[in-house]
Motif scaffolding. Structure first.
Motif, PDB file in Angstrom:
ATOM      1  N   UNK A   1     -24.444   4.036  -6.389  1.00  0.00           N
ATOM      2  CA  UNK A   1     -24.952   3.482  -5.128  1.00  0.00           C
ATOM      3  C   UNK A   1     -23.803   2.765  -4.449  1.00  0.00           C
ATOM      4  N   UNK A   2     -23.464   3.183  -3.223  1.00  0.00           N
ATOM      5  CA  UNK A   2     -22.379   2.562  -2.467  1.00  0.00           C
ATOM      6  C   UNK A   2     -22.899   2.254  -1.071  1.00  0.00           C
ATOM      7  N   UNK A   3     -22.729   1.045  -0.621  1.00  0.00           N
ATOM      8  CA  UNK A   3     -23.260   0.692   0.689  1.00  0.00           C
ATOM      9  C   UNK A   3     -22.482  -0.476   1.290  1.00  0.00           C
ATOM     10  N   UNK A   4     -22.207  -0.360   2.581  1.00  0.00           N
ATOM     11  CA  UNK A   4     -21.628  -1.461   3.367  1.00  0.00           C
ATOM     12  C   UNK A   4     -20.280  -1.945   2.846  1.00  0.00           C
ATOM     13  N   UNK A   5     -19.510  -1.073   2.235  1.00  0.00           N
ATOM     14  CA  UNK A   5     -18.153  -1.434   1.835  1.00  0.00           C
ATOM     15  C   UNK A   5     -17.201  -1.189   2.999  1.00  0.00           C
ATOM     16  N   UNK A   6     -16.216  -2.053   3.149  1.00  0.00           N
ATOM     17  CA  UNK A   6     -15.174  -1.870   4.158  1.00  0.00           C
ATOM     18  C   UNK A   6     -13.903  -1.449   3.436  1.00  0.00           C
ATOM     19  N   UNK A   7     -13.396  -0.262   3.781  1.00  0.00           N
ATOM     20  CA  UNK A   7     -12.220   0.306   3.120  1.00  0.00           C
ATOM     21  C   UNK A   7     -11.188   0.579   4.199  1.00  0.00           C
TER      22      UNK A   7
ATOM     23  N   UNK B   1       0.834  -1.200   0.000  1.00  0.00           N
ATOM     24  CA  UNK B   1       0.000   0.000   0.000  1.00  0.00           C
ATOM     25  C   UNK B   1       0.870   1.251   0.000  1.00  0.00           C
ATOM     26  N   UNK B   2       0.515   2.327  -0.798  1.00  0.00           N
ATOM     27  CA  UNK B   2      -0.566   2.298  -1.783  1.00  0.00           C
ATOM     28  C   UNK B   2      -0.046   2.186  -3.212  1.00  0.00           C
ATOM     29  N   UNK B   3       1.235   1.800  -3.347  1.00  0.00           N
ATOM     30  CA  UNK B   3       1.853   1.854  -4.660  1.00  0.00           C
ATOM     31  C   UNK B   3       1.270   0.852  -5.646  1.00  0.00           C
ATOM     32  N   UNK B   4       0.719  -0.252  -5.135  1.00  0.00           N
ATOM     33  CA  UNK B   4       0.273  -1.306  -6.035  1.00  0.00           C
ATOM     34  C   UNK B   4      -0.937  -0.911  -6.869  1.00  0.00           C
ATOM     35  N   UNK B   5      -2.024  -0.510  -6.230  1.00  0.00           N
ATOM     36  CA  UNK B   5      -3.250  -0.146  -6.938  1.00  0.00           C
ATOM     37  C   UNK B   5      -3.653   1.266  -6.546  1.00  0.00           C
ATOM     38  N   UNK B   6      -3.647   2.227  -7.457  1.00  0.00           N
ATOM     39  CA  UNK B   6      -4.122   3.564  -7.120  1.00  0.00           C
ATOM     40  C   UNK B   6      -5.555   3.561  -6.607  1.00  0.00           C
ATOM     41  N   UNK B   7      -6.427   2.722  -7.185  1.00  0.00           N
ATOM     42  CA  UNK B   7      -7.838   2.732  -6.797  1.00  0.00           C
ATOM     43  C   UNK B   7      -8.370   1.306  -6.688  1.00  0.00           C
ATOM     44  N   UNK B   8      -9.182   1.091  -5.676  1.00  0.00           N
ATOM     45  CA  UNK B   8      -9.835  -0.206  -5.573  1.00  0.00           C
ATOM     46  C   UNK B   8     -10.953  -0.355  -6.585  1.00  0.00           C
ATOM     47  N   UNK B   9     -11.914   0.594  -6.545  1.00  0.00           N
ATOM     48  CA  UNK B   9     -13.077   0.503  -7.439  1.00  0.00           C
ATOM     49  C   UNK B   9     -13.407   1.906  -7.951  1.00  0.00           C
ATOM     50  N   UNK B  10     -13.528   2.049  -9.270  1.00  0.00           N
ATOM     51  CA  UNK B  10     -13.788   3.340  -9.897  1.00  0.00           C
ATOM     52  C   UNK B  10     -15.135   3.347 -10.609  1.00  0.00           C
ATOM     53  N   UNK B  11     -15.962   4.348 -10.310  1.00  0.00           N
ATOM     54  CA  UNK B  11     -17.137   4.668 -11.112  1.00  0.00           C
ATOM     55  C   UNK B  11     -16.681   5.683 -12.160  1.00  0.00           C
ATOM     56  N   UNK B  12     -16.773   5.321 -13.444  1.00  0.00           N
ATOM     57  CA  UNK B  12     -16.205   6.161 -14.494  1.00  0.00           C
ATOM     58  C   UNK B  12     -17.275   6.487 -15.531  1.00  0.00           C
ATOM     59  N   UNK B  13     -17.899   7.680 -15.399  1.00  0.00           N
ATOM     60  CA  UNK B  13     -18.949   8.117 -16.338  1.00  0.00           C
ATOM     61  C   UNK B  13     -19.999   7.035 -16.551  1.00  0.00           C
ATOM     62  N   UNK B  14     -20.460   6.468 -15.464  1.00  0.00           N
ATOM     63  CA  UNK B  14     -21.437   5.383 -15.535  1.00  0.00           C
ATOM     64  C   UNK B  14     -22.757   5.828 -14.932  1.00  0.00           C
ATOM     65  N   UNK B  15     -23.798   5.047 -15.170  1.00  0.00           N
ATOM     66  CA  UNK B  15     -25.140   5.392 -14.723  1.00  0.00           C
ATOM     67  C   UNK B  15     -25.753   4.231 -13.953  1.00  0.00           C
ATOM     68  N   UNK B  16     -26.267   4.535 -12.761  1.00  0.00           N
ATOM     69  CA  UNK B  16     -27.009   3.530 -12.006  1.00  0.00           C
ATOM     70  C   UNK B  16     -26.185   2.332 -11.590  1.00  0.00           C
ATOM     71  N   UNK B  17     -24.878   2.501 -11.406  1.00  0.00           N
ATOM     72  CA  UNK B  17     -24.022   1.379 -11.015  1.00  0.00           C
ATOM     73  C   UNK B  17     -23.920   1.311  -9.486  1.00  0.00           C
ATOM     74  N   UNK B  18     -23.579   0.126  -8.976  1.00  0.00           N
ATOM     75  CA  UNK B  18     -23.627  -0.120  -7.545  1.00  0.00           C
ATOM     76  C   UNK B  18     -22.366  -0.826  -7.068  1.00  0.00           C
ATOM     77  N   UNK B  19     -21.966  -0.498  -5.836  1.00  0.00           N
ATOM     78  CA  UNK B  19     -20.873  -1.205  -5.175  1.00  0.00           C
ATOM     79  C   UNK B  19     -21.270  -1.410  -3.729  1.00  0.00           C
ATOM     80  N   UNK B  20     -21.399  -2.656  -3.316  1.00  0.00           N
ATOM     81  CA  UNK B  20     -21.748  -2.907  -1.931  1.00  0.00           C
ATOM     82  C   UNK B  20     -21.110  -4.194  -1.423  1.00  0.00           C
ATOM     83  N   UNK B  21     -20.847  -4.201  -0.117  1.00  0.00           N
ATOM     84  CA  UNK B  21     -20.266  -5.358   0.571  1.00  0.00           C
ATOM     85  C   UNK B  21     -18.889  -5.742   0.046  1.00  0.00           C
ATOM     86  N   UNK B  22     -18.149  -4.789  -0.541  1.00  0.00           N
ATOM     87  CA  UNK B  22     -16.790  -5.071  -0.991  1.00  0.00           C
ATOM     88  C   UNK B  22     -15.796  -4.765   0.127  1.00  0.00           C
TER      89      UNK B  22
END
Length: 389
Positions: A357-363, A305-326
């Protein structure tokens, strides 16, 4: 028995047989009709013609009939010969392929074409170094194709071509299952899906892919589950270019001690522009490239950390996408929202992220838990963020 024959269509186009001897013409018509008669399980004799096994072994020959005692030698021969309902079993060993593999025929619902290693990862499909500028295994405009349990690799060179792709489903391909395989030593992508539909990518391993483990482009109804991705140094799972209705879950994505390809790298991206391709909805103010992509129950770990991955999960000009329980550990940003540079590629605008939509993610152990590079439109709900900094 005549009544049953009439009811099943066996006597369609056949003269009344009476007590006379049957003619050759009527006999031929009876045989033709028999191929279409429905049996108790709903299949027809014609569909059962393809229900057979072929075999391939490193010591075989493509001039053989493909039986267990006289197997074929190459994946290419199997891909050119197999028909609906056929399963082709590959014995243990290394297959030195010398031709690009293109699947010739389609399977059917209930009667797919299946290429399968007898023992998981023991059938090694290897291409020479000079094939690192092209797709090696192509499934184009085909349907109901299953590829299972192989180890796919190529002789290691200094490949830098974005055409270095191992397995590609494209041009209207539908209803394929890519399961249990391992992909190694590819520059661009292990699996690329372009303009495909109803594709299952499950229980595969992607090891040391320079760009993307998986690139899903202009596809719909995609399921990506239970895969392991290790050191895919630009994006592990990329969903972009008009992709819509996809489930990405139970995947384990790990980076360990290598420098990412660029600072836009991420374990999972939901959205992203693709050259000059039009967005899914055309017109100013309505164009989005990714619709309704759901990423859940994934584990993303950057060990250094953090050199390996700049970002875990990226929303990139998207619509109605969801990330939860990650679970996201050790990246620079846990979750990021960003606009793609679509106007530079011929679009009328740079669409922001709409209704994420983002919910219940552990970061955990990130420099920043959630980063809005560009402010999304729409509310975020109940994201629980735990950061060490």
């Amino acid at each position: 028995y005549k009544m049953v024959a009439y009811e099943t269509g066996l006597l369609n186009g056949v003269n009344d047989l009476g007590d006379s001897e049957i003619t050759r013409a009527d006999a031929a018509m009876l045989l033709k009709n028999a191929l279409g008669v429905k049996m108790p399980d709903g299949k027809t004799p014609e569909s059962l013609l393809g229900e057979k096994y072929f075999y391939v072994a490193p010591n075989g020959a493509d001039t053989n009939p493909g039986t267990e005692d006289k197997p074929w030698k190459t994946l290419n021969k199997a891909a050119q010969t197999a028909i609906a309902g056929t399963t082709v079993i590959f014995e243990d060993g290394t297959y030195q392929e010398t031709r690009v593999t293109t699947v010739k025929n389609s399977g059917e619902e209930g009667a797919p074409i299946t290429f399968k290693a007898r023992n998981k990862h023991k059938a090694i499909i290897q291409y020479p170094q000079n094939y690192s500028t092209q797709t090696k295994f192509q499934i184009s405009t085909r349907h109901y194709i299953n590829v299972r349990d192989f180890l796919f690799t190529q002789i290691q060179g200094t490949a830098t071509s974005t055409s270095d792709i191992y397995l590609r489903c494209s041009s209207g391909t539908t209803n394929c299952e890519l399961t249990g395989n391992r992909f190694e030593n590819v520059f661009e992508e292990g699996i690329k899906c372009v303009s495909a539909e109803n594709i299952l990518i499950e229980d595969n391993e992607f090891i040391s892919i320079t760009h993307e483990g998986m690139d899903i482009f202009n596809c719909k109804n995609i399921v990506v589950k239970d895969n392991y991705l290790y050191n895919c140094s630009r994006v592990g799972i990329m969903m972009k270019g008009n992709t819509r209705n996809a489930l990405i879950y139970n995947n384990y994505i790990e980076m360990d001690g290598i420098t990412p390809s660029n600072r836009g790298s991420a374990a999972i991206t939901l959205g992203g522009s693709s050259n000059s391709y039009d967005p899914f909805d055309i017109g100013y103010g309505t164009g989005y490239e990714a619709y309704y992509l759901i990423a859940y129950n994934n584990v993303i770990i950057a060990k250094n950390c953090p050199e390996d991955f700049p970002t875990g999960l990226t929303f990139l000009s998207s619509k109605g996408c969801m990330a939860f329980n990650n679970i996201i550990i050790g990246t620079q940003y846990g979750i990021k929202t960003s606009m793609t540079a679509a106007a530079d590629k011929g679009w009328e605008w740079d669409p922001p992220v709409l209704s994420p939509f983002m919910k219940n993610n552990i970061i955990a152990n990130t420099q920043m838990g959630i980063f809005f590079e560009n402010q999304p439109i729409g509310a975020l709900q109940n994201t629980h963020t735990f950061c060490s900094n």
